[in-house]
Design a protein around this motif. Structure first.
Motif, PDB file in Angstrom:
ATOM      1  N   CYS A 184       0.839  -1.201   0.000  1.00 52.17           N
ATOM      2  CA  CYS A 184       0.000   0.000   0.000  1.00 52.17           C
ATOM      3  C   CYS A 184       0.873   1.250   0.000  1.00 52.17           C
ATOM      4  O   CYS A 184       1.793   1.366   0.809  1.00 52.17           O
ATOM      5  CB  CYS A 184      -0.906  -0.007   1.232  1.00 52.17           C
ATOM      6  SG  CYS A 184      -2.014   1.418   1.295  1.00 52.17           S
TER       7      CYS A 184
ATOM      8  N   HIS B  64       0.227   4.035   1.123  1.00 58.58           N
ATOM      9  CA  HIS B  64       0.032   4.840   2.324  1.00 58.58           C
ATOM     10  C   HIS B  64       1.096   4.513   3.368  1.00 58.58           C
ATOM     11  O   HIS B  64       1.917   5.347   3.692  1.00 58.58           O
ATOM     12  CB  HIS B  64      -1.379   4.647   2.891  1.00 58.58           C
ATOM     13  CG  HIS B  64      -1.635   5.462   4.114  1.00 58.58           C
ATOM     14  ND1 HIS B  64      -2.194   4.946   5.253  1.00 58.58           N
ATOM     15  CD2 HIS B  64      -1.386   6.770   4.370  1.00 58.58           C
ATOM     16  CE1 HIS B  64      -2.280   5.903   6.162  1.00 58.58           C
ATOM     17  NE2 HIS B  64      -1.811   7.021   5.636  1.00 58.58           N
ATOM     18  N   GLN B  65       1.105   3.282   3.863  1.00 60.17           N
ATOM     19  CA  GLN B  65       2.089   2.926   4.887  1.00 60.17           C
ATOM     20  C   GLN B  65       2.700   1.543   4.684  1.00 60.17           C
ATOM     21  O   GLN B  65       3.331   1.007   5.581  1.00 60.17           O
ATOM     22  CB  GLN B  65       1.477   3.026   6.289  1.00 60.17           C
ATOM     23  CG  GLN B  65       1.191   4.453   6.698  1.00 60.17           C
ATOM     24  CD  GLN B  65       0.641   4.556   8.114  1.00 60.17           C
ATOM     25  OE1 GLN B  65       0.257   3.581   8.736  1.00 60.17           O
ATOM     26  NE2 GLN B  65       0.599   5.776   8.626  1.00 60.17           N
ATOM     27  N   GLY B  66       2.478   0.950   3.535  1.00 62.77           N
ATOM     28  CA  GLY B  66       3.198  -0.265   3.207  1.00 62.77           C
ATOM     29  C   GLY B  66       2.525  -1.588   3.525  1.00 62.77           C
ATOM     30  O   GLY B  66       3.085  -2.641   3.246  1.00 62.77           O
ATOM     31  N   THR B  67       1.351  -1.559   4.080  1.00 66.11           N
ATOM     32  CA  THR B  67       0.638  -2.801   4.350  1.00 66.11           C
ATOM     33  C   THR B  67       0.377  -3.547   3.042  1.00 66.11           C
ATOM     34  O   THR B  67       0.086  -2.920   2.023  1.00 66.11           O
ATOM     35  CB  THR B  67      -0.711  -2.476   5.029  1.00 66.11           C
ATOM     36  OG1 THR B  67      -0.447  -1.779   6.234  1.00 66.11           O
ATOM     37  CG2 THR B  67      -1.509  -3.741   5.321  1.00 66.11           C
TER      38      THR B  67
ATOM     39  N   CYS C 234      -6.826  -2.214   0.946  1.00 61.81           N
ATOM     40  CA  CYS C 234      -5.851  -2.287   2.026  1.00 61.81           C
ATOM     41  C   CYS C 234      -6.580  -2.588   3.333  1.00 61.81           C
ATOM     42  O   CYS C 234      -7.508  -1.858   3.700  1.00 61.81           O
ATOM     43  CB  CYS C 234      -5.086  -0.972   2.149  1.00 61.81           C
ATOM     44  SG  CYS C 234      -3.880  -1.016   3.502  1.00 61.81           S
TER      45      CYS C 234
ATOM     46  N   ASN D  33      -5.489  -2.213   6.261  1.00 59.87           N
ATOM     47  CA  ASN D  33      -5.028  -1.385   7.367  1.00 59.87           C
ATOM     48  C   ASN D  33      -5.916  -0.163   7.587  1.00 59.87           C
ATOM     49  O   ASN D  33      -6.522  -0.008   8.642  1.00 59.87           O
ATOM     50  CB  ASN D  33      -3.574  -0.965   7.126  1.00 59.87           C
ATOM     51  CG  ASN D  33      -2.891  -0.532   8.400  1.00 59.87           C
ATOM     52  OD1 ASN D  33      -3.466  -0.543   9.473  1.00 59.87           O
ATOM     53  ND2 ASN D  33      -1.644  -0.151   8.275  1.00 59.87           N
ATOM     54  N   HIS D  34      -6.044   0.705   6.569  1.00 59.24           N
ATOM     55  CA  HIS D  34      -6.868   1.910   6.704  1.00 59.24           C
ATOM     56  C   HIS D  34      -7.934   2.005   5.624  1.00 59.24           C
ATOM     57  O   HIS D  34      -8.559   3.039   5.457  1.00 59.24           O
ATOM     58  CB  HIS D  34      -5.998   3.170   6.668  1.00 59.24           C
ATOM     59  CG  HIS D  34      -4.886   3.160   7.672  1.00 59.24           C
ATOM     60  ND1 HIS D  34      -3.561   3.093   7.311  1.00 59.24           N
ATOM     61  CD2 HIS D  34      -4.917   3.166   9.020  1.00 59.24           C
ATOM     62  CE1 HIS D  34      -2.809   3.071   8.393  1.00 59.24           C
ATOM     63  NE2 HIS D  34      -3.607   3.111   9.453  1.00 59.24           N
ATOM     64  N   GLY D  35      -8.085   0.966   4.838  1.00 60.52           N
ATOM     65  CA  GLY D  35      -9.208   0.907   3.913  1.00 60.52           C
ATOM     66  C   GLY D  35      -9.039   1.552   2.561  1.00 60.52           C
ATOM     67  O   GLY D  35     -10.025   1.720   1.837  1.00 60.52           O
ATOM     68  N   ALA D  36      -7.827   1.918   2.180  1.00 61.75           N
ATOM     69  CA  ALA D  36      -7.650   2.474   0.835  1.00 61.75           C
ATOM     70  C   ALA D  36      -8.044   1.413  -0.193  1.00 61.75           C
ATOM     71  O   ALA D  36      -7.771   0.226  -0.014  1.00 61.75           O
ATOM     72  CB  ALA D  36      -6.201   2.900   0.602  1.00 61.75           C
TER      73      ALA D  36
ATOM     74  N   GLU E  89      -8.649   5.625   2.738  1.00 62.99           N
ATOM     75  CA  GLU E  89      -7.542   6.508   3.092  1.00 62.99           C
ATOM     76  C   GLU E  89      -6.905   7.068   1.816  1.00 62.99           C
ATOM     77  O   GLU E  89      -6.522   6.325   0.923  1.00 62.99           O
ATOM     78  CB  GLU E  89      -6.490   5.720   3.890  1.00 62.99           C
ATOM     79  CG  GLU E  89      -5.307   6.540   4.330  1.00 62.99           C
ATOM     80  CD  GLU E  89      -5.635   7.464   5.487  1.00 62.99           C
ATOM     81  OE1 GLU E  89      -6.559   7.174   6.260  1.00 62.99           O
ATOM     82  OE2 GLU E  89      -4.934   8.492   5.618  1.00 62.99           O
TER      83      GLU E  89
END
Ligand code: FES
Length: 142
Positions: A86, A88-91, A102, A104-107, A119
């Motif tokens: 991702c 955003h932060q790599g998940t 994603c 993690n935060h739903g992107a 996100e």
């Protein structure tokens, strides 16, 4: 190029001194490796090993270790490959219907790698894909 929504002026200027576009995106995303994808990939994929790629729009994760990469069958004869990290932060993102999500935060991202919701972040890193129709393979490089 996507706009930087969260960069400070200092981050923007620091990124601007480096020629690589990927580094700029890393500064915006807050996680260099995830936002830009891996620095070196050279992977040959046998298409018959991934039944999901038998139809246009099909998506398959083609790596089980190391760099997570997804291949999308874009047309009857062309494929695209995206990092599943991702931006955003790599998940590691998951395949979800005709795109990605994603956990993690739903992107969410469509099958073209473009951000579509959740996100706010940039699109997925896209690799270069070369097809070998005789061998039934594609080679993914960065
Ligand atoms: S890490 Fe993917 S949306 Fe935050």
């Amino acid at each position: 190029m996507s706009e930087c929504l969260a960069c400070t002026r200092r981050e923007f200027l620091a990124a601007g001194t480096v020629a690589a576009v990927g580094v700029f995106l890393a500064a915006c995303g807050g996680d260099g490796e995830s936002a830009t994808g891996p620095s070196k990939v050279n992977l040959t994929v046998t298409l018959a090993s991934f039944p999901a790629l038998g139809a246009v729009g099909g998506i398959a994760q083609v790596t089980t270790s190391g760099t997570p990469i997804a291949v999308v069958r874009a047309t009857a004869s062309s494929y695209r490959a995206f990092s599943m990290a991702c931006p955003h932060q790599g998940t590691t993102i998951s395949i979800s219907g005709t795109g990605f999500r994603c956990p993690n935060h739903g992107a969410t991202f469509n099958g073209n790698g473009a951000w579509t919701g959740g996100e706010r972040t940039s699109g997925l890193f896209e690799f270069t894909v070369a097809s070998n129709t005789t061998a039934g393979t594609i080679t993914i490089t960065s």
